[in-house]
Each structure stands twice: as C-alpha cells, then as structure tokens.
Motif scaffolding. Structure first.
Motif, short mmCIF file in Angstrom:
data_model
loop_
_atom_site.label_atom_id
_atom_site.label_comp_id
_atom_site.label_asym_id
_atom_site.label_seq_id
_atom_site.Cartn_x
_atom_site.Cartn_y
_atom_site.Cartn_z
N VAL A 108 0.63 -1.02 0.44
CA VAL A 108 0.15 -0.22 0.13
C VAL A 108 0.39 1.36 0.28
O VAL A 108 0.86 2.19 -0.78
CB VAL A 108 -1.10 -0.28 0.74
CG1 VAL A 108 0.01 0.10 2.70
CG2 VAL A 108 -2.07 1.22 0.95
N LYS A 109 1.82 0.88 0.61
CA LYS A 109 2.72 2.46 0.89
C LYS A 109 3.39 2.57 -0.53
O LYS A 109 4.13 3.36 -1.23
CB LYS A 109 3.93 2.18 1.91
CG LYS A 109 3.70 2.21 3.26
CD LYS A 109 3.89 2.73 4.33
CE LYS A 109 3.66 2.12 5.60
NZ LYS A 109 4.71 3.22 6.50
N VAL A 110 4.01 1.44 -1.54
CA VAL A 110 4.86 1.11 -2.69
C VAL A 110 3.68 2.05 -3.99
O VAL A 110 4.20 3.07 -4.41
CB VAL A 110 5.22 -0.18 -3.07
CG1 VAL A 110 6.35 -0.26 -4.08
CG2 VAL A 110 6.70 -0.58 -2.05
N ALA A 111 2.44 1.91 -3.30
CA ALA A 111 2.05 2.05 -4.45
C ALA A 111 1.64 3.44 -4.22
O ALA A 111 1.39 4.09 -5.78
CB ALA A 111 1.02 1.41 -4.62
N ARG A 112 1.45 4.46 -3.49
CA ARG A 112 1.18 5.28 -3.22
C ARG A 112 1.95 6.37 -3.30
O ARG A 112 2.31 7.04 -3.56
CB ARG A 112 1.05 5.41 -1.86
CG ARG A 112 -0.86 5.38 -1.22
CD ARG A 112 -1.40 6.09 0.20
NE ARG A 112 -1.34 6.86 0.25
CZ ARG A 112 -1.74 8.14 0.84
NH1 ARG A 112 -1.40 8.02 1.72
NH2 ARG A 112 -1.11 9.76 0.63
N LEU A 113 3.39 5.72 -3.14
CA LEU A 113 4.70 6.03 -3.56
C LEU A 113 5.17 6.69 -5.14
O LEU A 113 5.10 7.63 -5.27
CB LEU A 113 6.25 5.50 -3.16
CG LEU A 113 6.64 5.80 -1.94
CD1 LEU A 113 7.12 4.89 -1.61
CD2 LEU A 113 7.07 7.16 -1.27
N ARG A 114 4.69 5.65 -5.78
CA ARG A 114 4.30 5.44 -7.10
C ARG A 114 3.13 6.85 -7.74
O ARG A 114 3.75 7.11 -9.18
CB ARG A 114 4.05 4.21 -7.66
CG ARG A 114 5.68 3.59 -7.50
CD ARG A 114 5.80 2.31 -8.42
NE ARG A 114 6.76 1.33 -8.35
CZ ARG A 114 6.85 0.71 -7.64
NH1 ARG A 114 5.58 0.12 -7.55
NH2 ARG A 114 7.87 -0.10 -8.10
N ALA A 115 2.58 7.11 -7.07
CA ALA A 115 0.78 7.71 -7.46
C ALA A 115 1.72 8.74 -7.15
O ALA A 115 1.26 10.08 -7.68
CB ALA A 115 -0.09 7.23 -6.70
N LEU A 116 2.56 9.52 -6.16
CA LEU A 116 2.48 10.29 -6.20
C LEU A 116 4.43 11.24 -6.42
O LEU A 116 4.20 12.00 -7.15
CB LEU A 116 3.26 10.58 -4.43
CG LEU A 116 2.23 11.11 -3.25
CD1 LEU A 116 2.65 10.51 -2.40
CD2 LEU A 116 1.59 12.13 -3.45
N GLY A 117 4.27 10.04 -8.37
CA GLY A 117 4.89 10.67 -8.86
C GLY A 117 6.69 9.96 -8.71
O GLY A 117 7.81 10.55 -9.00
N ALA A 118 7.35 9.69 -7.01
CA ALA A 118 7.71 8.86 -6.84
C ALA A 118 9.03 8.27 -7.91
O ALA A 118 7.96 6.93 -8.05
CB ALA A 118 8.51 9.05 -5.49
N GLU A 119 10.25 7.99 -8.34
CA GLU A 119 11.00 6.90 -8.34
C GLU A 119 10.62 6.24 -7.09
O GLU A 119 11.72 6.48 -6.59
CB GLU A 119 12.03 6.69 -9.47
CG GLU A 119 12.81 5.70 -9.71
CD GLU A 119 14.44 6.33 -10.76
OE1 GLU A 119 14.97 4.74 -10.97
OE2 GLU A 119 14.34 7.26 -10.49
#
Length: 314
Positions: A108-119
């Motif tokens: 859930v955290k990894v998915a949110r990181l990607r949604a925020l545009g982070a690599e």
C-alpha cells in the motif's frame, strides 16, 4: 549530533504554515483510563498519511529558499512514510524524488509512492539496507540526500506538532508517542522542554532502538522484528534523540506485539479509526497499563500514521 533548537521549530512552523494540515485532537471517553483526561492527536490525517509531512515540507522549503536543491532532486531511504512525505513535498515543487524502500515495505505504501510520482527502488529487507543504497545514489547522481529522521529540518518540522496539540488541550501535561529512529521524538522533546511537558516514548519490545540506547548510554544496533517495523524499524536511534531523552523529562516504555495489535483493533472497533501498528504502539502503553497516568493528568496520544491496508483490521 544535530543542533536543533526551539527557534528552529518556530522557523519550521512559519515555513509549513498553510502547507501541512493542523492536527485534529479529539477526547477519549471519560473513565477510559482511570480519572486521567486522554486525547487522541489524529496526525495520520496529513496529506501523505503521517506526521512525516511536517519534516518533509520544512526540508523542501528550506533547501529551495537557500538555493541548495539540485536538478537531480531529492533521494531518501524509508520504511514507507518518510518516503511518502518526501515524494509529496517534492511533487508540490516539481522536484524529482527517488525513494529507496526495503522489499518488505507494505505494498500500500509502495503503490502510493508511485502515485505521487516518485521513482521507487526496493532493496534489502531492512531500512538500514535501503539507507545505504540511497547514500550511494546521492553520491553517484548529486541528488540531495534527505533522512527519514536524522536531519535538522526534519526534526524541527516534527517539533511543530506539539505546540498545535498544546493549543488544542489547555493544561496539557504529557504527550505519548511511538519512537522509531527518533525524529518525531527529538522534535517533540525540544518543544516539550520549552513548555514544561513530559514525553512518554513507547516502542515495541522487538524494535527498541531508543530504549536500548538509554540503557547502553549510546546508540546501539537492535533487533528489528516487530509488527510495527515498517514504520518503527530503525536499527539504531539517532544521537540527537538519545541526547534529548537524557536531557528531557522522558519516560521510555516497551509494549508487546499482542498489546500493539489489541490497541489497533480497539481504535477500529470503538472509533472506526484505521491506523498503522506504529500509531497503535503509543496507545498500547495506556491500554495495557504499561503507562499509568496520574489522576487528572491531561494526556495526548499521537496517532502518527495510517498508511496501512484497512482489510487487516476489519
């Protein structure tokens, strides 16, 4: 050791004013914990889902104002929450963000990181391994290295939480919070000293970096094997946190895995609040009786994050 003062906390409050959300504070039903007056500080309602927004917003604003933010952007290692906050703060300014997390980080955290545009780069199984990879990335690319908890801007930003809680709870005596690497604790302890408040630092028995450092007289490596390790999984606490634990009126306590899980479920069953195990760690100290407030004591419990899968508590 970082040199951070209450003046730095006040400067951080000015930088993040209108950027982070003021913390909502709600009372617990009278009689729930003896005759003490208990309040819950819902800090998980920040933009990225945890208190980490405060430090990340302060870090980004300060470096942009000083002209020290490189074109390569910012890089951070995180169990998840610090990375989310860093990605959120960077995205506000159009700054690239690279986040290293353990392969064990919740999806859930990894998915949110990607949604925020982070690599996102997943390496190792512990925060310490992600941290080393982030350090090498910074050296190779020139990206500005942030730190999940051991950075002066991050600590000062975290320190802005307590004055807000104090304003919401007149006569506040004590703040109870969970400790991982020590950023929130150090910032809170700095503010608590200024206002004459007690800090109760709570850790899992199997993730006790601050407690072990106090016992040893210096930061030491500890076991990282708790249900709350995705947020509290620092192998050792910062020197800054240990300094403030010794200097301030700090109570260091440990709670069991069972107590953490029970507190998290209680928040869902009685308040319909879904939080991380790390947030429940603070409440577990009160629910279990590990911390027993004095009659009439005014206590605020920080619920620090909620980046978790709701299905795990229902």
């Amino acid at each position: 050791m970082l040199r951070v003062s209450y003046d730095d906390v006040k400067a951080a409050a000015e930088r993040i004013d209108g950027v982070t959300r003021p913390v909502p504070v709600i009372p617990v039903d009278p009689g729930a914990v003896g005759s003490a007056e208990i309040h819950l500080a819902l800090e998980f309602m920040q933009h990225s889902g945890s208190f980490k927004d405060r430090g990340a917003a302060n870090f980004a604003a300060a470096h942009l104002a000083d002209g020290t933010m490189p074109n390569a952007g910012v890089v951070i290692a995180s169990g998840g929450n610090a990375g989310l906050a860093c990605a959120w703060a960077a995205a506000r300014h159009g700054v690239p963000a690279t986040v290293f997390v353990p392969r064990t980080a919740p999806e859930v955290k990894v998915a949110r990181l990607r949604a925020l545009g982070a690599e996102v780069r997943q390496v190792g199984t512990e925060y310490a391994q992600a941290q080393e990879s982030a350090r090498l990335f910074s050296a190779e690319t020139g990206a500005l290295a942030s730190h999940a908890y051991d950075d002066p801007y991050v600590v000062a930003g975290a320190g802005t939480l307590l004055p807000e809680i104090r304003a919401a709870v007149p006569g506040l005596d004590t703040v109870v919070l969970a400790v991982g690497g020590g950023g929130l604790f150090a910032g809170t302890a700095i503010a608590a000293e200024r206002h004459g408040l007690r800090v109760v630092a709570v850790e899992p028995e199997r993730c006790r970096a601050l407690n072990a450092a106090i016992e040893a007289g210096e930061p030491v490596d500890v076991e990282v094997a708790s249900v709350a390790a995705d947020s509290l999984g620092a192998r050792r606490v910062s020197e800054t946190a240990l300094y403030w634990a010794r200097r301030s009126d700090t109570v260091s306590l440990l709670v069991s895995e069972e107590q953490i899980i029970a507190a998290r479920r209680t928040l869902w069953e009685h308040r319909r609040l879904v939080v991380e195990h790390a947030a429940a760690t603070a409440l577990a100290a009160l629910m279990s009786g590990v911390y027993r407030p004095s009659p009439g004591e005014r206590v605020a419990v920080v619920l620090c994050g909620a980046n978790t899968d709701p299905a795990t508590v229902a």
